[in-house]
Design a protein around this motif. Structure first.
Motif, PDB file in Angstrom:
ATOM      1  N   UNK A 123       0.867  -1.176   0.000  1.00 42.93           N
ATOM      2  CA  UNK A 123       0.000   0.000   0.000  1.00 42.93           C
ATOM      3  C   UNK A 123       0.900   1.221   0.000  1.00 42.93           C
ATOM      4  N   UNK A 124       0.755   2.106  -0.986  1.00 42.91           N
ATOM      5  CA  UNK A 124       1.636   3.273  -1.054  1.00 42.91           C
ATOM      6  C   UNK A 124       1.149   4.439  -0.195  1.00 42.91           C
ATOM      7  N   UNK A 125       2.083   5.368   0.053  1.00 41.01           N
ATOM      8  CA  UNK A 125       1.794   6.633   0.716  1.00 41.01           C
ATOM      9  C   UNK A 125       1.128   6.435   2.068  1.00 41.01           C
ATOM     10  N   UNK A 126       1.926   5.931   3.013  1.00 42.47           N
ATOM     11  CA  UNK A 126       1.435   5.648   4.360  1.00 42.47           C
ATOM     12  C   UNK A 126       1.774   6.821   5.280  1.00 42.47           C
ATOM     13  N   UNK A 127       0.761   7.441   5.855  1.00 49.44           N
ATOM     14  CA  UNK A 127       0.999   8.555   6.774  1.00 49.44           C
ATOM     15  C   UNK A 127       1.390   8.011   8.146  1.00 49.44           C
ATOM     16  N   UNK A 128       2.450   8.593   8.711  1.00 45.93           N
ATOM     17  CA  UNK A 128       2.928   8.165  10.019  1.00 45.93           C
ATOM     18  C   UNK A 128       2.730   9.296  11.026  1.00 45.93           C
ATOM     19  N   UNK A 129       2.987   9.004  12.294  1.00 48.53           N
ATOM     20  CA  UNK A 129       2.655   9.948  13.359  1.00 48.53           C
ATOM     21  C   UNK A 129       3.437  11.246  13.273  1.00 48.53           C
ATOM     22  N   UNK A 130       4.578  11.243  12.582  1.00 49.71           N
ATOM     23  CA  UNK A 130       5.371  12.459  12.449  1.00 49.71           C
ATOM     24  C   UNK A 130       4.775  13.423  11.431  1.00 49.71           C
ATOM     25  N   UNK A 131       3.720  13.008  10.742  1.00 50.66           N
ATOM     26  CA  UNK A 131       3.129  13.853   9.718  1.00 50.66           C
ATOM     27  C   UNK A 131       3.692  13.606   8.332  1.00 50.66           C
ATOM     28  N   UNK A 132       4.719  12.761   8.238  1.00 52.36           N
ATOM     29  CA  UNK A 132       5.299  12.412   6.948  1.00 52.36           C
ATOM     30  C   UNK A 132       4.522  11.264   6.305  1.00 52.36           C
ATOM     31  N   UNK A 133       4.762  11.113   5.032  1.00 52.52           N
ATOM     32  CA  UNK A 133       4.245   9.955   4.306  1.00 52.52           C
ATOM     33  C   UNK A 133       5.423   9.091   3.879  1.00 52.52           C
ATOM     34  N   UNK A 134       5.343   7.795   4.185  1.00 49.90           N
ATOM     35  CA  UNK A 134       6.356   6.850   3.748  1.00 49.90           C
ATOM     36  C   UNK A 134       5.854   6.121   2.510  1.00 49.90           C
ATOM     37  N   UNK A 191      18.433  12.011   7.874  1.00 46.24           N
ATOM     38  CA  UNK A 191      18.392  13.204   8.712  1.00 46.24           C
ATOM     39  C   UNK A 191      17.156  14.050   8.456  1.00 46.24           C
ATOM     40  N   UNK A 192      16.435  13.757   7.391  1.00 40.33           N
ATOM     41  CA  UNK A 192      15.236  14.519   7.075  1.00 40.33           C
ATOM     42  C   UNK A 192      13.983  13.753   7.406  1.00 40.33           C
ATOM     43  N   UNK A 193      13.461  13.031   6.426  1.00 36.02           N
ATOM     44  CA  UNK A 193      12.155  12.395   6.552  1.00 36.02           C
ATOM     45  C   UNK A 193      12.099  11.344   7.653  1.00 36.02           C
ATOM     46  N   UNK A 194      13.212  10.628   7.875  1.00 35.22           N
ATOM     47  CA  UNK A 194      13.190   9.542   8.855  1.00 35.22           C
ATOM     48  C   UNK A 194      13.718   9.961  10.227  1.00 35.22           C
ATOM     49  N   UNK A 195      14.156  11.218  10.352  1.00 31.68           N
ATOM     50  CA  UNK A 195      14.823  11.634  11.584  1.00 31.68           C
ATOM     51  C   UNK A 195      13.932  11.516  12.806  1.00 31.68           C
ATOM     52  N   UNK A 196      12.658  11.879  12.655  1.00 33.24           N
ATOM     53  CA  UNK A 196      11.766  11.897  13.814  1.00 33.24           C
ATOM     54  C   UNK A 196      10.911  10.650  13.950  1.00 33.24           C
ATOM     55  N   UNK A 197      11.133   9.698  13.061  1.00 28.91           N
ATOM     56  CA  UNK A 197      10.337   8.472  13.132  1.00 28.91           C
ATOM     57  C   UNK A 197      10.992   7.514  14.118  1.00 28.91           C
ATOM     58  N   UNK A 198      10.164   6.848  14.882  1.00 30.87           N
ATOM     59  CA  UNK A 198      10.686   6.020  15.967  1.00 30.87           C
ATOM     60  C   UNK A 198      11.202   4.663  15.544  1.00 30.87           C
TER      61      UNK A 198
END
Length: 335
Positions: A212-223, A266-273
């Motif tokens: 499934x594409x474009x998964x929104x995560x708790x940081x507000x980003x989409x993976x 350091x950008x999109x994945x920096x705040x993901x747990x």
């Protein structure tokens, strides 16, 4: 950036005289237009016309007693300015199917080399026929082999056809096709990165995962993807594509891989747990450049990660860093 081709819906009453007076007249005065009979008969219960503009733009208009739909890669007549826009999946299926057949017929006349690739033509139709992006997307496929630097166009398109043939991404067509963009200029880096997402989907589905594409995560980003294993386990995947060293400041292939992965980390994945697998797609590396990466197998400042290179024949070669919670054996040849 403009969006892929979409429909406009009018809930007013339309008839042929009004179409001539408010649509044809506006188009003809501004850019020159003729109104004619479509290639294909509109769905039962509907009337339809097509407009061919002097600048090679086209538009379709279809109506019944209750509503009307407009689709075109040209200016919108003022009578339709206040209408709402709808994606292909949001309009009645007979209307979408009719419009699709009409545009595919035009596309195959304009770009006969695409006729061998029906899934590519269908999937990317909203951008291949878009107002601003039709020339750039066609040029990317025609002249740049889908971002494979040393590949024949037909080999590259055959690979993309194989990616799309199973229909895995059909439900996400508008969103995924739009990743190529609809700008006037060819942005090889961005467009090749979009193809990397399609290649990643093929790797995952070939390995037995539902994606499934474009998964929104708790940081507000989409993976980029959620990969679901047969046992129900879910794994998040983010794809990045290093530029070839000859086209960036990094002066070695290994540095290119490290630097690109660092930007993503350091950008999109920096705040993901944690818990995200990073796919580093080196498919735009030439043989000698990939050989350097394969030989050194550099760390990419994120674990778990899979660093790989896809060839247009479908062969995938790569290596892993960290404990990758995906079983890609049989799909990726580990080095």
């Amino acid at each position: 950036m403009a969006r892929p081709l979409r429909f406009r819906r009018s809930t007013e009453r339309w008839h042929l005289d009004r179409v001539r007076q408010q649509l044809l007249s506006s188009l003809d005065q501004n850019i020159g237009a003729e109104m004619g009979t479509p290639h294909y008969r509109p769905p039962n219960g509907w009337e339809g016309v097509r407009f061919d503009m002097d600048n090679d733009d086209i538009a379709l208009f279809v109506w019944n007693d209750e509503e009307a739909y407009w689709l075109g890669n040209t200016e919108t007549p003022s009578a339709l300015w206040r209408t709402n826009k709808f994606e292909w999946e949001q309009v009645p299926y007979p209307i979408a199917r009719w419009a699709q057949r009409e545009l595919l017929a035009d596309l195959q006349v304009q770009e006969p080399w695409l006729a061998k690739y029906p899934h590519v033509s269908w999937f990317f139709l909203p951008v291949l026929m878009s107002k601003d992006g039709r020339e750039s997307t066609r040029k990317f496929f025609r002249d740049y082999a889908c971002g494979f630097p040393d590949a024949d166009r037909d080999d590259a398109l055959s690979y993309l056809e194989s990616v799309l043939h199973p229909g895995t991404l059909d439900d996400y067509r508008h969103e995924m096709a739009g990743k190529l963009g609809t700008s006037h200029q060819v942005d090889r880096t961005r467009m090749a990165s979009a193809i990397s997402e399609f290649a990643a989907a093929k790797i995952l589905t070939d390995a037995g995962y539902d994606v499934t594409p474009e998964i929104e995560v708790t940081t507000g980003h989409f993976l980029d993807y959620r990969a679901k294993a047969p046992d129900g386990t879910n794994v998040l995947v983010e794809v990045t594509r290093p530029r070839s060293p000859s086209r960036r400041s990094a002066n070695t292939p290994v540095a290119a891989v490290r630097d690109t992965a660092q930007v993503k980390t350091s950008g999109q994945l920096a705040n993901h747990g944690g818990g995200v697998v990073m796919f580093v797609d080196c498919s735009n590396f030439l043989d000698d450049q990939w050989a350097a990466v394969r030989g050194e197998q550099p760390n990419v400042r994120h674990k778990p990660a899979v660093v790989y290179r896809v060839r247009p024949d479908g062969h995938v070669e790569g290596y892993q860093k960290g404990d990758v919670p995906l079983d890609l054996d049989g799909v990726v040849e580990w080095v």
